[in-house]
Design a protein around this motif. Structure first.
Motif, PDB file in Angstrom:
ATOM      1  N   LYS A   1       9.207  20.614   0.050  1.00  0.00           N
ATOM      2  CA  LYS A   1      10.509  20.180  -0.465  1.00  0.00           C
ATOM      3  C   LYS A   1      11.439  19.713   0.652  1.00  0.00           C
ATOM      4  N   GLU A   2      11.222  20.222   1.889  1.00  0.00           N
ATOM      5  CA  GLU A   2      12.077  19.818   3.003  1.00  0.00           C
ATOM      6  C   GLU A   2      11.974  18.314   3.280  1.00  0.00           C
ATOM      7  N   ILE A   3      10.784  17.757   3.062  1.00  0.00           N
ATOM      8  CA  ILE A   3      10.602  16.312   3.270  1.00  0.00           C
ATOM      9  C   ILE A   3      11.415  15.520   2.247  1.00  0.00           C
ATOM     10  N   LEU A   4      11.389  15.966   0.994  1.00  0.00           N
ATOM     11  CA  LEU A   4      12.166  15.273  -0.022  1.00  0.00           C
ATOM     12  C   LEU A   4      13.666  15.385   0.254  1.00  0.00           C
ATOM     13  N   HIS A   5      14.087  16.557   0.746  1.00  0.00           N
ATOM     14  CA  HIS A   5      15.502  16.739   1.067  1.00  0.00           C
ATOM     15  C   HIS A   5      15.931  15.776   2.173  1.00  0.00           C
ATOM     16  N   LEU A   6      15.089  15.635   3.191  1.00  0.00           N
ATOM     17  CA  LEU A   6      15.429  14.757   4.298  1.00  0.00           C
ATOM     18  C   LEU A   6      15.431  13.287   3.852  1.00  0.00           C
ATOM     19  N   LEU A   7      14.475  12.919   3.007  1.00  0.00           N
ATOM     20  CA  LEU A   7      14.459  11.554   2.479  1.00  0.00           C
ATOM     21  C   LEU A   7      15.731  11.256   1.679  1.00  0.00           C
ATOM     22  N   LYS A   8      16.132  12.205   0.852  1.00  0.00           N
ATOM     23  CA  LYS A   8      17.350  12.012   0.059  1.00  0.00           C
ATOM     24  C   LYS A   8      18.575  11.871   0.958  1.00  0.00           C
ATOM     25  N   GLU A   9      18.591  12.643   2.031  1.00  0.00           N
ATOM     26  CA  GLU A   9      19.707  12.543   2.980  1.00  0.00           C
ATOM     27  C   GLU A   9      19.745  11.156   3.618  1.00  0.00           C
ATOM     28  N   LEU A  10      18.555  10.644   3.960  1.00  0.00           N
ATOM     29  CA  LEU A  10      18.489   9.336   4.611  1.00  0.00           C
ATOM     30  C   LEU A  10      18.747   8.186   3.634  1.00  0.00           C
ATOM     31  N   MET A  11      18.657   8.449   2.353  1.00  0.00           N
ATOM     32  CA  MET A  11      18.988   7.417   1.368  1.00  0.00           C
ATOM     33  C   MET A  11      20.472   7.065   1.425  1.00  0.00           C
ATOM     34  N   ASN A  12      21.260   7.963   2.028  1.00  0.00           N
ATOM     35  CA  ASN A  12      22.700   7.697   2.188  1.00  0.00           C
ATOM     36  C   ASN A  12      23.003   6.842   3.412  1.00  0.00           C
ATOM     37  N   GLY A  13      21.995   6.591   4.247  1.00  0.00           N
ATOM     38  CA  GLY A  13      22.207   5.759   5.425  1.00  0.00           C
ATOM     39  C   GLY A  13      21.485   6.321   6.638  1.00  0.00           C
ATOM     40  N   PRO A  14      21.402   5.534   7.742  1.00  0.00           N
ATOM     41  CA  PRO A  14      20.731   5.988   8.964  1.00  0.00           C
ATOM     42  C   PRO A  14      21.373   7.270   9.503  1.00  0.00           C
TER      43      PRO A  14
ATOM     44  N   GLU B   1       8.530  17.973 -11.642  1.00  0.00           N
ATOM     45  CA  GLU B   1       7.643  19.026 -12.135  1.00  0.00           C
ATOM     46  C   GLU B   1       6.289  18.967 -11.426  1.00  0.00           C
ATOM     47  N   LYS B   2       5.771  17.761 -11.223  1.00  0.00           N
ATOM     48  CA  LYS B   2       4.503  17.601 -10.509  1.00  0.00           C
ATOM     49  C   LYS B   2       4.637  18.115  -9.071  1.00  0.00           C
ATOM     50  N   HIS B   3       5.751  17.772  -8.429  1.00  0.00           N
ATOM     51  CA  HIS B   3       5.983  18.217  -7.058  1.00  0.00           C
ATOM     52  C   HIS B   3       6.107  19.736  -6.991  1.00  0.00           C
ATOM     53  N   LYS B   4       6.759  20.332  -7.962  1.00  0.00           N
ATOM     54  CA  LYS B   4       6.914  21.795  -7.997  1.00  0.00           C
ATOM     55  C   LYS B   4       5.548  22.475  -8.048  1.00  0.00           C
ATOM     56  N   ARG B   5       4.657  21.960  -8.915  1.00  0.00           N
ATOM     57  CA  ARG B   5       3.325  22.560  -9.056  1.00  0.00           C
ATOM     58  C   ARG B   5       2.494  22.375  -7.791  1.00  0.00           C
ATOM     59  N   LYS B   6       2.521  21.183  -7.220  1.00  0.00           N
ATOM     60  CA  LYS B   6       1.726  20.930  -6.022  1.00  0.00           C
ATOM     61  C   LYS B   6       2.283  21.692  -4.818  1.00  0.00           C
TER      62      LYS B   6
ATOM     63  N   SER C   1       4.222  13.871  -3.639  1.00  0.00           N
ATOM     64  CA  SER C   1       4.104  15.008  -4.559  1.00  0.00           C
ATOM     65  C   SER C   1       3.442  16.203  -3.884  1.00  0.00           C
ATOM     66  N   TYR C   2       2.717  15.970  -2.777  1.00  0.00           N
ATOM     67  CA  TYR C   2       2.059  17.050  -2.044  1.00  0.00           C
ATOM     68  C   TYR C   2       2.898  17.562  -0.870  1.00  0.00           C
ATOM     69  N   GLN C   3       4.005  16.933  -0.590  1.00  0.00           N
ATOM     70  CA  GLN C   3       4.795  17.280   0.583  1.00  0.00           C
ATOM     71  C   GLN C   3       5.747  18.433   0.285  1.00  0.00           C
TER      72      GLN C   3
ATOM     73  N   GLU D   1       0.834  -1.207   0.000  1.00  0.00           N
ATOM     74  CA  GLU D   1       0.000   0.000   0.000  1.00  0.00           C
ATOM     75  C   GLU D   1       0.867   1.255   0.000  1.00  0.00           C
ATOM     76  N   LEU D   2       1.907   1.229   0.809  1.00  0.00           N
ATOM     77  CA  LEU D   2       2.834   2.364   0.875  1.00  0.00           C
ATOM     78  C   LEU D   2       3.448   2.629  -0.499  1.00  0.00           C
ATOM     79  N   SER D   3       3.858   1.575  -1.177  1.00  0.00           N
ATOM     80  CA  SER D   3       4.475   1.702  -2.497  1.00  0.00           C
ATOM     81  C   SER D   3       3.500   2.273  -3.521  1.00  0.00           C
ATOM     82  N   LEU D   4       2.226   1.851  -3.443  1.00  0.00           N
ATOM     83  CA  LEU D   4       1.225   2.330  -4.382  1.00  0.00           C
ATOM     84  C   LEU D   4       0.920   3.815  -4.203  1.00  0.00           C
ATOM     85  N   LYS D   5       0.991   4.283  -2.957  1.00  0.00           N
ATOM     86  CA  LYS D   5       0.524   5.636  -2.657  1.00  0.00           C
ATOM     87  C   LYS D   5       1.637   6.664  -2.442  1.00  0.00           C
ATOM     88  N   SER D   6       2.869   6.195  -2.286  1.00  0.00           N
ATOM     89  CA  SER D   6       3.942   7.113  -1.890  1.00  0.00           C
ATOM     90  C   SER D   6       4.205   8.203  -2.919  1.00  0.00           C
TER      91      SER D   6
END
Length: 397
Positions: free
Chosen positions: A80-93, A149-154, A76-78, A66-71
């Motif tokens: 930009k700070e959330i995306l930045h933090l997610l990208k940071e965590l992609m490098n490790g805990p 682009e979708k995230h920018k508009r939302k 896209s509505y969150q 469900e998470l994968s289907l909806k993420s």
């Protein structure tokens, strides 16, 4: 020195937001640190379909599907700070000092709420974990140009919604649509498209709500739906203040306008009396009173009881009264549909619609007595101290 959580904060956070467990790194291991009952309750809260009668590992697998289907849509509505933090965590805990980090990154709680990330507390260390499966799922779209682009508009639409709530508290959907299309010709919307997009924004923003007929949009932290028609009727003889793009960009992140000369002068007056942290709290309190047309006598009482501010001389009282009047008259007010009282007087050749109670004071320059127009705090209104309680349940006892 590390800030400590109070017992009350621990009760609220441990076992749900914070996991008392050694960090683990697969999604299934992270989610199954909860009890089966809590896993099902969380699934229900997020409206995720899981097989309730199965083992915890099966529930976790269903949850991740469900998470994968909806993420992608949810992210896209969150902001930009959330995306930045997610990208940071992609490098490790990431080990964090929880309280300072959460105050600087309030979006952390959305990340944890949707279980994009998990927060573990083990051996006096807080660790943020982006599970391996979630990391791989995010890699599929987070840097995709179409998603960006979708995230920018939302994100832009979310900012407009925040700005409109801060400027007006309640407003017609048609007015929002008109301003949006005037400002954003690269992203034109019709009414149905706008409502679909804003309903998506409202899923992640507890303030943003609609009237049943979708004719009005309002700030749920300030108004109940039943109060919206009367609120709008009370200022119906005004047109809306027409925000510029610069206004939208500012009020998307600020509840009050701190850029005015009047705000700065009032801030300087109090800066002589206290430290910088208290100064921000005091100015926020003053702006709440002004924005909501609350009673100035109540403000003076709050300044005394909460910050030990005492006006112990006639000079002090006169100076503050003059500053308060000028700040009031140059502040954007909900009761004026976003106009300042000065703009109302200038543009409509009449006094503003601020409530009729007055506190007289003497203007030192003219020697004349002038009014500050204020309103008595209603017992069922939010307490201006910011507690979130009604006035009668807080400082109105």
């Amino acid at each position: 020195m590390t800030e400590e959580l109070t017992p009350e904060m621990r009760d609220d956070l441990y076992g749900y937001i914070i996991i008392l467990h050694k960090p683990v790194f697969s999604f299934t291991e992270c989610l199954t640190t909860y009890s089966k009952e809590d896993m099902i309750a969380l699934s229900d809260e997020l409206q995720y379909k899981v097989r309730r009668s199965k083992k915890k590992i099966v529930i976790a697998e269903d949850f991740f599907k469900e998470l994968s289907l909806k993420s992608q849509r949810q992210l896209s509505y969150q902001p930009k700070e959330i995306l930045h933090l997610l990208k940071e965590l992609m490098n490790g805990p990431k080990e964090i000092d929880f309280l300072p980090f959460s105050r600087k990154n309030p979006e952390l709680f959305d990340l944890i709420y949707f279980r994009w990330v998990f927060l573990f507390y083990y051996e006096d260390t807080y660790t943020l974990v982006l599970p391996n499966e979630t990391k791989e799922m995010l890699k599929n779209f987070i840097d995709d140009p179409d998603f960006k682009e979708k995230h920018k508009r939302k994100s832009l639409l979310r900012g407009y919604a925040e700005a409109f709530m801060n400027l007006y508290a309640a407003f017609e959907t048609d007015f929002f649509l008109k301003v949006w299309n005037q400002h954003n010709k690269q992203y034109p919307l019709d009414l149905n498209e706008l409502l679909t997009e804003l309903i998506g924004v409202a899923w992640f923003n507890e303030r943003l709500r609609f009237s049943d007929n979708l004719e009005y949009i309002f700030d749920n932290s300030f108004l109940d739906e039943n109060d919206v028609p009367d609120f709008l009727l009370s200022s119906s003889h005004h047109d809306y203040y027409q925000p510029t793009k610069a206004d939208i960009a500012y009020f998307a992140h600020h509840e009050f306008d701190e850029r005015t000369a009047q705000y700065k002068k009032t801030s300087q007056f109090f800066a002589k009396k206290l430290n910088s942290q208290k100064l921000k709290d005091i100015m926020d309190l003053i702006m709440i009173y002004i924005k909501l047309d609350l009673d100035m006598q109540g403000l003076v009482g709050e300044l005394n009881s909460e910050f030990s501010i005492v006006f112990d001389s006639v000079k002090d009282i006169e100076e503050f009264s003059c500053l308060y009047l000028n700040l009031n008259n140059h502040s954007r007010k909900l009761s004026n549909k976003g106009h300042t009282p000065t703009e109302i007087t200038k543009n409509y050749n009449r006094i503003s619609s601020v409530p009729n109670n007055v506190v007289p004071f003497t203007n030192k320059k003219t020697g004349k007595q002038e009014p500050i127009r204020v309103k008595k705090v209603g017992r069922n209104e939010p307490c201006p101290c910011g507690s979130g309680k009604k006035y009668k349940q807080c400082h109105g006892k």
